[in-house]
Design a protein around this motif. Structure first.
Motif, PDB file in Angstrom:
ATOM      1  N   THR A 111      14.632   3.641   8.767  1.00 30.44           N
ATOM      2  CA  THR A 111      13.387   3.686   7.740  1.00 30.44           C
ATOM      3  C   THR A 111      12.390   4.980   7.792  1.00 30.44           C
ATOM      4  O   THR A 111      12.483   5.537   6.995  1.00 30.44           O
ATOM      5  CB  THR A 111      12.274   2.740   8.741  1.00 30.44           C
ATOM      6  N   LEU A 112      12.891   5.991   9.000  1.00 32.17           N
ATOM      7  CA  LEU A 112      11.899   7.221   8.510  1.00 32.17           C
ATOM      8  C   LEU A 112      13.083   7.989   7.168  1.00 32.17           C
ATOM      9  O   LEU A 112      11.865   8.660   6.690  1.00 32.17           O
ATOM     10  CB  LEU A 112      12.165   8.024   9.913  1.00 32.17           C
ATOM     11  N   THR A 113      13.967   7.971   7.079  1.00 32.44           N
ATOM     12  CA  THR A 113      14.484   8.693   5.819  1.00 32.44           C
ATOM     13  C   THR A 113      13.718   8.025   4.680  1.00 32.44           C
ATOM     14  O   THR A 113      14.086   8.640   4.043  1.00 32.44           O
ATOM     15  CB  THR A 113      16.360   8.355   6.489  1.00 32.44           C
ATOM     16  N   ALA A 114      14.142   6.328   4.832  1.00 29.74           N
ATOM     17  CA  ALA A 114      13.453   6.275   4.306  1.00 29.74           C
ATOM     18  C   ALA A 114      12.319   6.262   3.090  1.00 29.74           C
ATOM     19  O   ALA A 114      12.363   6.396   2.181  1.00 29.74           O
ATOM     20  CB  ALA A 114      13.984   4.254   3.337  1.00 29.74           C
ATOM     21  N   LEU A 115      11.793   5.901   4.257  1.00 28.15           N
ATOM     22  CA  LEU A 115       9.577   6.584   4.260  1.00 28.15           C
ATOM     23  C   LEU A 115       9.885   8.155   3.580  1.00 28.15           C
ATOM     24  O   LEU A 115       8.941   9.012   3.061  1.00 28.15           O
ATOM     25  CB  LEU A 115       9.231   6.274   5.334  1.00 28.15           C
ATOM     26  N   GLU A 116      10.439   9.060   3.989  1.00 29.18           N
ATOM     27  CA  GLU A 116      10.699  10.403   3.957  1.00 29.18           C
ATOM     28  C   GLU A 116      11.176  10.514   1.750  1.00 29.18           C
ATOM     29  O   GLU A 116      10.272  11.623   1.500  1.00 29.18           O
ATOM     30  CB  GLU A 116      11.275  11.379   4.558  1.00 29.18           C
ATOM     31  N   LYS A 117      12.213   9.681   2.164  1.00 28.35           N
ATOM     32  CA  LYS A 117      12.197   9.699   0.723  1.00 28.35           C
ATOM     33  C   LYS A 117      11.873   9.368  -0.894  1.00 28.35           C
ATOM     34  O   LYS A 117      10.561   9.658  -1.688  1.00 28.35           O
ATOM     35  CB  LYS A 117      13.892   8.799  -0.149  1.00 28.35           C
ATOM     36  N   ALA A 118      10.831   8.181  -0.063  1.00 26.21           N
ATOM     37  CA  ALA A 118       9.502   7.551  -0.866  1.00 26.21           C
ATOM     38  C   ALA A 118       8.267   8.676  -1.171  1.00 26.21           C
ATOM     39  O   ALA A 118       7.940   8.645  -1.934  1.00 26.21           O
ATOM     40  CB  ALA A 118       9.449   6.603  -0.114  1.00 26.21           C
ATOM     41  N   ASP A 119       7.860   9.058   0.240  1.00 24.95           N
ATOM     42  CA  ASP A 119       7.110  10.412   0.101  1.00 24.95           C
ATOM     43  C   ASP A 119       7.481  10.916  -0.752  1.00 24.95           C
ATOM     44  O   ASP A 119       6.217  11.692  -1.435  1.00 24.95           O
ATOM     45  CB  ASP A 119       6.715  10.597   1.706  1.00 24.95           C
ATOM     46  N   LYS A 120       8.602  12.056  -0.805  1.00 26.43           N
ATOM     47  CA  LYS A 120       8.415  13.089  -1.368  1.00 26.43           C
ATOM     48  C   LYS A 120       8.838  12.558  -3.090  1.00 26.43           C
ATOM     49  O   LYS A 120       9.148  13.680  -3.479  1.00 26.43           O
ATOM     50  CB  LYS A 120       9.936  13.780  -0.897  1.00 26.43           C
ATOM     51  N   ALA A 121       8.783  10.846  -3.312  1.00 27.80           N
ATOM     52  CA  ALA A 121       8.836  10.659  -4.579  1.00 27.80           C
ATOM     53  C   ALA A 121       7.296  10.323  -5.026  1.00 27.80           C
ATOM     54  O   ALA A 121       7.597  10.631  -6.639  1.00 27.80           O
ATOM     55  CB  ALA A 121      10.012   9.736  -4.999  1.00 27.80           C
ATOM     56  N   ASP A 122       6.953  10.833  -4.173  1.00 25.10           N
ATOM     57  CA  ASP A 122       5.300   9.905  -4.743  1.00 25.10           C
ATOM     58  C   ASP A 122       4.566  11.810  -5.627  1.00 25.10           C
ATOM     59  O   ASP A 122       5.175  12.169  -5.610  1.00 25.10           O
ATOM     60  CB  ASP A 122       4.495  10.418  -3.538  1.00 25.10           C
ATOM     61  N   ALA A 123       4.197  10.916  -6.627  1.00 23.86           N
ATOM     62  CA  ALA A 123       3.688  12.006  -7.969  1.00 23.86           C
ATOM     63  C   ALA A 123       3.090  12.940  -7.054  1.00 23.86           C
ATOM     64  O   ALA A 123       2.784  14.263  -8.268  1.00 23.86           O
ATOM     65  CB  ALA A 123       2.268  11.248  -8.624  1.00 23.86           C
ATOM     66  N   ASN A 178       0.541  -1.365  -0.096  1.00 25.96           N
ATOM     67  CA  ASN A 178       0.089   0.141  -0.136  1.00 25.96           C
ATOM     68  C   ASN A 178       1.170   0.899  -0.115  1.00 25.96           C
ATOM     69  O   ASN A 178       0.163   2.300   0.028  1.00 25.96           O
ATOM     70  CB  ASN A 178      -0.637   0.395   1.145  1.00 25.96           C
ATOM     71  N   ALA A 179       2.374   1.325   0.464  1.00 25.26           N
ATOM     72  CA  ALA A 179       3.393   2.587   0.482  1.00 25.26           C
ATOM     73  C   ALA A 179       3.893   2.447  -1.866  1.00 25.26           C
ATOM     74  O   ALA A 179       3.307   1.951  -2.653  1.00 25.26           O
ATOM     75  CB  ALA A 179       4.941   1.915   0.468  1.00 25.26           C
ATOM     76  N   THR A 180       3.398   4.319  -1.029  1.00 25.78           N
ATOM     77  CA  THR A 180       3.995   4.298  -2.832  1.00 25.78           C
ATOM     78  C   THR A 180       4.803   5.693  -2.693  1.00 25.78           C
ATOM     79  O   THR A 180       6.190   5.349  -1.879  1.00 25.78           O
ATOM     80  CB  THR A 180       2.692   6.173  -2.890  1.00 25.78           C
ATOM     81  N   GLY A 181       5.648   5.735  -4.159  1.00 26.39           N
ATOM     82  CA  GLY A 181       6.910   6.658  -3.744  1.00 26.39           C
ATOM     83  C   GLY A 181       8.648   5.317  -4.476  1.00 26.39           C
ATOM     84  O   GLY A 181       9.369   5.768  -4.559  1.00 26.39           O
ATOM     85  N   ALA A 182       7.782   4.137  -4.123  1.00 24.66           N
ATOM     86  CA  ALA A 182       9.050   2.882  -4.461  1.00 24.66           C
ATOM     87  C   ALA A 182       8.169   1.536  -4.655  1.00 24.66           C
ATOM     88  O   ALA A 182       6.768   1.434  -4.201  1.00 24.66           O
ATOM     89  CB  ALA A 182       9.835   2.967  -3.427  1.00 24.66           C
TER      90      ALA A 182
END
Length: 318
Positions: free
Chosen positions: A114-126, A63-67
Protein backbone atom coordinates in the motif's frame (compact mmCIF):
# COMPACT_ATOMS: atom_id res chain seq x y z
CA UNK A 1 -23.51 -41.94 -10.00
CA UNK A 2 -22.12 -38.54 -11.05
CA UNK A 3 -24.73 -36.75 -8.95
CA UNK A 4 -23.82 -38.86 -5.94
CA UNK A 5 -20.11 -38.08 -6.31
CA UNK A 6 -20.74 -34.37 -6.93
CA UNK A 7 -23.01 -34.09 -3.91
CA UNK A 8 -20.44 -35.81 -1.73
CA UNK A 9 -17.65 -33.52 -2.90
CA UNK A 10 -19.77 -30.42 -2.32
CA UNK A 11 -20.68 -31.62 1.15
CA UNK A 12 -17.05 -32.33 1.93
CA UNK A 13 -15.96 -28.90 0.71
CA UNK A 14 -18.71 -27.24 2.72
CA UNK A 15 -17.39 -29.01 5.79
CA UNK A 16 -13.90 -27.55 5.38
CA UNK A 17 -14.91 -24.00 4.43
CA UNK A 18 -15.37 -22.91 8.08
CA UNK A 19 -11.76 -23.95 8.71
CA UNK A 20 -10.41 -21.59 6.03
CA UNK A 21 -12.61 -18.61 6.81
CA UNK A 22 -10.86 -16.11 9.09
CA UNK A 23 -12.45 -13.24 10.99
CA UNK A 24 -11.19 -9.73 10.29
CA UNK A 25 -8.74 -8.84 13.10
CA UNK A 26 -9.17 -5.77 15.27
CA UNK A 27 -6.17 -3.45 15.75
CA UNK A 28 -4.71 -3.46 19.23
CA UNK A 29 -3.86 -0.97 20.55
CA UNK A 30 -6.72 0.90 18.92
CA UNK A 31 -5.76 3.32 16.16
CA UNK A 32 -7.05 6.39 18.02
CA UNK A 33 -4.25 5.89 20.55
CA UNK A 34 -1.26 5.52 18.21
CA UNK A 35 -1.05 8.97 16.58
CA UNK A 36 1.68 11.27 17.88
CA UNK A 37 0.85 14.54 19.58
CA UNK A 38 1.51 17.82 17.74
CA UNK A 39 4.96 19.37 18.26
CA UNK A 40 3.62 22.18 20.47
CA UNK A 41 0.58 23.09 22.51
CA UNK A 42 -0.46 25.92 20.19
CA UNK A 43 -1.78 23.35 17.69
CA UNK A 44 -5.55 23.08 18.06
CA UNK A 45 -7.42 20.05 16.78
CA UNK A 46 -9.76 20.68 13.87
CA UNK A 47 -12.90 18.66 14.50
CA UNK A 48 -14.29 19.62 11.09
CA UNK A 49 -11.23 18.43 9.16
CA UNK A 50 -11.32 15.94 6.30
CA UNK A 51 -9.70 13.29 8.48
CA UNK A 52 -11.19 13.40 11.93
CA UNK A 53 -11.62 10.05 13.64
CA UNK A 54 -12.28 6.66 12.08
CA UNK A 55 -12.45 6.26 8.31
CA UNK A 56 -12.93 3.42 5.86
CA UNK A 57 -11.12 2.58 2.65
CA UNK A 58 -13.97 4.24 0.80
CA UNK A 59 -13.69 7.42 2.92
CA UNK A 60 -9.98 7.66 2.26
CA UNK A 61 -10.41 7.07 -1.46
CA UNK A 62 -12.87 9.97 -1.76
CA UNK A 63 -10.24 12.41 -0.45
CA UNK A 64 -7.11 10.92 -2.07
CA UNK A 65 -5.37 12.46 -5.05
CA UNK A 66 -3.18 11.09 -7.82
CA UNK A 67 -5.56 8.21 -8.66
CA UNK A 68 -9.29 7.73 -9.06
CA UNK A 69 -11.35 7.00 -5.98
CA UNK A 70 -12.31 3.56 -7.25
CA UNK A 71 -8.68 2.68 -7.98
CA UNK A 72 -7.57 3.80 -4.53
CA UNK A 73 -10.36 1.95 -2.73
CA UNK A 74 -9.70 -1.22 -4.73
CA UNK A 75 -5.98 -1.02 -3.89
CA UNK A 76 -6.58 -0.59 -0.17
CA UNK A 77 -9.12 -3.41 -0.03
CA UNK A 78 -6.95 -5.75 -2.08
CA UNK A 79 -4.00 -5.27 0.25
CA UNK A 80 -6.01 -6.02 3.39
CA UNK A 81 -7.24 -2.67 4.73
CA UNK A 82 -8.71 -3.17 8.20
CA UNK A 83 -9.32 0.30 9.63
CA UNK A 84 -8.14 3.89 9.46
CA UNK A 85 -7.93 6.85 11.82
CA UNK A 86 -6.92 10.45 11.27
CA UNK A 87 -6.57 13.85 12.93
CA UNK A 88 -5.86 17.43 11.83
CA UNK A 89 -4.48 20.37 13.78
CA UNK A 90 -3.74 24.01 13.04
CA UNK A 91 -1.42 26.53 14.72
CA UNK A 92 -2.29 30.19 14.49
CA UNK A 93 1.10 31.08 15.98
CA UNK A 94 3.13 29.40 13.24
CA UNK A 95 0.45 29.34 10.50
CA UNK A 96 0.99 25.64 9.97
CA UNK A 97 -1.50 22.83 9.53
CA UNK A 98 -0.70 19.25 10.54
CA UNK A 99 -2.39 16.09 9.26
CA UNK A 100 -1.69 12.61 10.67
CA UNK A 101 -3.31 9.37 9.59
CA UNK A 102 -2.79 5.68 10.31
CA UNK A 103 -4.18 2.71 8.38
CA UNK A 104 -4.04 -0.83 9.73
CA UNK A 105 -3.70 -3.79 7.35
CA UNK A 106 -3.99 -7.50 7.93
CA UNK A 107 -0.23 -7.91 7.51
CA UNK A 108 3.06 -6.15 6.94
CA UNK A 109 3.21 -7.20 3.31
CA UNK A 110 -0.10 -5.52 2.54
CA UNK A 111 1.02 -2.38 4.38
CA UNK A 112 4.27 -2.16 2.37
CA UNK A 113 2.49 -2.70 -0.93
CA UNK A 114 0.00 0.00 0.00
CA UNK A 115 2.87 2.39 0.82
CA UNK A 116 4.30 1.82 -2.66
CA UNK A 117 0.89 2.48 -4.24
CA UNK A 118 0.39 5.67 -2.19
CA UNK A 119 3.84 6.93 -3.14
CA UNK A 120 3.04 6.39 -6.79
CA UNK A 121 -0.26 8.23 -6.38
CA UNK A 122 1.31 11.18 -4.49
CA UNK A 123 4.05 11.55 -7.09
CA UNK A 124 1.41 11.51 -9.82
CA UNK A 125 -0.39 14.43 -8.14
CA UNK A 126 -0.42 17.60 -10.24
CA UNK A 127 1.08 19.55 -7.30
CA UNK A 128 4.05 17.20 -6.80
CA UNK A 129 7.45 18.89 -7.21
CA UNK A 130 10.13 16.63 -5.73
CA UNK A 131 10.89 13.90 -3.18
CA UNK A 132 11.83 14.60 0.44
CA UNK A 133 14.50 12.58 2.25
CA UNK A 134 14.34 11.03 5.69
CA UNK A 135 16.84 8.92 7.66
CA UNK A 136 16.27 6.25 10.28
CA UNK A 137 12.95 5.01 8.91
CA UNK A 138 12.44 2.23 6.38
CA UNK A 139 10.40 1.81 4.28
CA UNK A 140 9.22 5.37 3.67
CA UNK A 141 8.72 8.02 1.01
CA UNK A 142 8.61 11.80 1.14
CA UNK A 143 7.03 14.42 -1.13
CA UNK A 144 7.11 18.19 -1.57
CA UNK A 145 3.93 19.67 -3.05
CA UNK A 146 2.92 23.18 -4.09
CA UNK A 147 -0.59 24.38 -4.92
CA UNK A 148 0.02 27.58 -6.88
CA UNK A 149 -3.66 28.38 -7.11
CA UNK A 150 -4.06 28.57 -3.33
CA UNK A 151 -0.40 29.36 -2.59
CA UNK A 152 -0.06 26.35 -0.27
CA UNK A 153 3.17 24.42 0.28
CA UNK A 154 3.15 20.94 1.71
CA UNK A 155 5.79 18.45 2.86
CA UNK A 156 4.85 14.97 3.97
CA UNK A 157 6.14 11.50 4.71
CA UNK A 158 4.56 8.09 4.55
CA UNK A 159 6.09 5.04 6.21
CA UNK A 160 5.31 1.54 7.44
CA UNK A 161 5.78 0.13 10.91
CA UNK A 162 4.61 -3.42 11.41
CA UNK A 163 1.26 -3.82 9.70
CA UNK A 164 0.43 -0.10 9.82
CA UNK A 165 0.84 2.71 7.28
CA UNK A 166 1.42 6.20 8.73
CA UNK A 167 1.32 9.55 6.98
CA UNK A 168 2.42 12.93 8.38
CA UNK A 169 1.93 16.19 6.42
CA UNK A 170 2.70 19.82 7.26
CA UNK A 171 1.23 22.64 5.18
CA UNK A 172 1.47 26.43 5.17
CA UNK A 173 1.52 29.42 2.86
CA UNK A 174 5.31 29.47 3.10
CA UNK A 175 7.87 26.93 1.94
CA UNK A 176 8.98 26.20 5.50
CA UNK A 177 7.41 22.79 6.28
CA UNK A 178 10.22 20.31 5.70
CA UNK A 179 11.93 20.52 9.10
CA UNK A 180 8.65 20.31 11.00
CA UNK A 181 7.45 17.42 8.82
CA UNK A 182 10.74 15.54 9.24
CA UNK A 183 10.73 15.90 13.05
CA UNK A 184 7.07 14.96 13.34
CA UNK A 185 7.51 11.87 11.13
CA UNK A 186 10.34 10.66 13.37
CA UNK A 187 8.27 11.38 16.49
CA UNK A 188 5.37 9.42 15.01
CA UNK A 189 7.61 6.48 14.12
CA UNK A 190 9.04 6.37 17.65
CA UNK A 191 5.60 6.63 19.26
CA UNK A 192 3.99 3.97 17.08
CA UNK A 193 3.76 0.37 18.34
CA UNK A 194 5.59 -2.42 16.51
CA UNK A 195 2.25 -3.34 15.03
CA UNK A 196 -1.45 -3.33 15.83
CA UNK A 197 -1.96 -6.95 14.69
CA UNK A 198 0.42 -9.68 15.94
CA UNK A 199 2.81 -10.80 13.20
CA UNK A 200 1.81 -14.42 13.87
CA UNK A 201 -1.62 -13.55 12.45
CA UNK A 202 -0.35 -11.87 9.28
CA UNK A 203 -1.45 -13.68 6.10
CA UNK A 204 2.14 -13.98 4.86
CA UNK A 205 3.10 -15.77 8.08
CA UNK A 206 0.22 -18.23 8.07
CA UNK A 207 -0.41 -19.03 4.40
CA UNK A 208 3.08 -20.41 3.78
CA UNK A 209 3.07 -22.91 6.61
CA UNK A 210 -0.05 -23.41 8.69
CA UNK A 211 -2.53 -22.64 5.94
CA UNK A 212 -0.62 -24.73 3.43
CA UNK A 213 -0.67 -27.70 5.77
CA UNK A 214 -4.31 -27.07 6.60
CA UNK A 215 -5.30 -26.86 2.94
CA UNK A 216 -3.31 -30.00 2.16
CA UNK A 217 -5.15 -31.82 4.94
CA UNK A 218 -8.49 -30.52 3.69
CA UNK A 219 -7.76 -31.60 0.13
CA UNK A 220 -6.68 -35.03 1.37
CA UNK A 221 -9.89 -35.28 3.35
CA UNK A 222 -12.00 -34.44 0.30
CA UNK A 223 -10.11 -36.94 -1.86
CA UNK A 224 -10.51 -39.60 0.82
CA UNK A 225 -14.26 -39.03 0.85
CA UNK A 226 -14.41 -39.25 -2.96
CA UNK A 227 -12.33 -42.45 -2.95
CA UNK A 228 -14.60 -44.01 -0.34
CA UNK A 229 -17.68 -43.05 -2.33
CA UNK A 230 -16.22 -44.50 -5.52
CA UNK A 231 -15.30 -47.69 -3.66
CA UNK A 232 -18.86 -48.01 -2.34
CA UNK A 233 -20.21 -47.42 -5.84
CA UNK A 234 -17.89 -50.10 -7.24
CA UNK A 235 -19.03 -52.58 -4.59
CA UNK A 236 -22.66 -51.71 -5.29
CA UNK A 237 -22.23 -52.17 -9.04
CA UNK A 238 -20.51 -55.51 -8.47
CA UNK A 239 -23.35 -56.74 -6.27
CA UNK A 240 -25.90 -55.52 -8.79
CA UNK A 241 -24.18 -57.37 -11.65
CA UNK A 242 -23.98 -60.56 -9.61
CA UNK A 243 -27.65 -60.20 -8.74
CA UNK A 244 -28.56 -59.77 -12.40
CA UNK A 245 -26.48 -62.79 -13.45
CA UNK A 246 -28.15 -64.93 -10.83
CA UNK A 247 -31.61 -63.77 -11.83
CA UNK A 248 -30.83 -64.72 -15.44
CA UNK A 249 -29.98 -68.33 -14.45
CA UNK A 250 -32.63 -71.04 -14.34
CA UNK A 251 -34.17 -71.82 -10.97
CA UNK A 252 -32.16 -74.12 -8.77
CA UNK A 253 -28.78 -73.07 -10.20
CA UNK A 254 -26.01 -74.10 -7.87
CA UNK A 255 -28.43 -75.12 -5.16
CA UNK A 256 -26.72 -76.93 -2.27
CA UNK A 257 -27.43 -80.66 -2.06
CA UNK A 258 -28.11 -81.00 -5.80
CA UNK A 259 -27.30 -84.55 -7.09
CA UNK A 260 -23.84 -84.98 -8.58
CA UNK A 261 -23.71 -86.41 -12.09
CA UNK A 262 -20.52 -88.26 -13.11
CA UNK A 263 -19.51 -87.02 -16.56
CA UNK A 264 -16.85 -88.30 -18.98
CA UNK A 265 -13.73 -86.11 -19.37
CA UNK A 266 -15.00 -84.75 -22.69
CA UNK A 267 -18.43 -84.00 -21.19
CA UNK A 268 -20.29 -86.06 -23.83
CA UNK A 269 -21.37 -88.98 -21.60
CA UNK A 270 -22.68 -89.61 -18.09
CA UNK A 271 -22.26 -92.76 -15.98
CA UNK A 272 -25.36 -94.56 -14.70
CA UNK A 273 -23.45 -96.84 -12.30
CA UNK A 274 -23.04 -99.64 -14.83
CA UNK A 275 -22.23 -97.98 -18.16
CA UNK A 276 -21.83 -94.70 -20.03
CA UNK A 277 -24.81 -92.99 -21.62
CA UNK A 278 -24.90 -90.32 -24.31
CA UNK A 279 -25.58 -86.94 -22.67
CA UNK A 280 -27.00 -85.63 -25.94
CA UNK A 281 -29.64 -88.37 -26.01
CA UNK A 282 -30.50 -89.11 -22.38
CA UNK A 283 -30.79 -87.10 -19.20
CA UNK A 284 -29.65 -88.63 -15.89
CA UNK A 285 -32.80 -89.32 -13.87
CA UNK A 286 -31.30 -87.60 -10.82
CA UNK A 287 -30.04 -84.52 -12.71
CA UNK A 288 -31.20 -81.10 -11.58
CA UNK A 289 -33.55 -79.46 -14.09
CA UNK A 290 -34.51 -75.87 -14.78
CA UNK A 291 -37.91 -74.58 -13.73
CA UNK A 292 -39.20 -74.75 -17.31
CA UNK A 293 -37.83 -78.31 -17.76
CA UNK A 294 -35.82 -77.41 -20.86
CA UNK A 295 -32.35 -77.63 -19.31
CA UNK A 296 -30.50 -80.05 -17.01
CA UNK A 297 -27.35 -79.45 -14.90
CA UNK A 298 -24.29 -81.68 -15.46
CA UNK A 299 -22.31 -80.21 -12.57
CA UNK A 300 -20.62 -77.56 -14.69
CA UNK A 301 -23.02 -76.44 -17.41
CA UNK A 302 -26.68 -76.34 -18.30
CA UNK A 303 -27.58 -78.67 -21.16
CA UNK A 304 -30.71 -78.82 -23.31
CA UNK A 305 -33.01 -81.73 -22.60
CA UNK A 306 -32.94 -83.96 -25.76
CA UNK A 307 -36.15 -84.29 -27.73
CA UNK A 308 -37.90 -87.67 -27.87
CA UNK A 309 -37.28 -89.83 -30.92
CA UNK A 310 -33.57 -89.09 -31.36
CA UNK A 311 -31.62 -92.36 -32.03
CA UNK A 312 -29.19 -93.30 -29.26
CA UNK A 313 -25.49 -93.61 -29.94
CA UNK A 314 -23.23 -96.45 -28.77
CA UNK A 315 -21.60 -95.52 -25.42
CA UNK A 316 -17.87 -95.92 -25.07
CA UNK A 317 -16.40 -98.97 -23.41
CA UNK A 318 -15.94 -98.39 -19.70
Amino acid sequence: MIRIVAATVVAALAAVVPLTAAATPSPSPSLDSVLAKPPSSDFAELTTGTFHGDFTAHDYALNATGATASETETTLTHYGFVAGYGKEWASTATAHALVEIVMAFTGGQGARKTLTALEKADKADAHYQHADSLTGIDPYYGVHLFDSKNNVYEDGFGFVKGNDVFAVYFASTKDDNLTAATNQAKAQFDAAPEGTIPSSQWPENTSSSNSAALKAGQIFGVLLVVILVLALIAVGVGLLMRSRRRSAMPAGYGAPGAPVVQMSPDGNYWYDGQGWRDAAQEVPPTAQRSSDGNLWWDGRNWRPVPQAGQPPEQPPTA
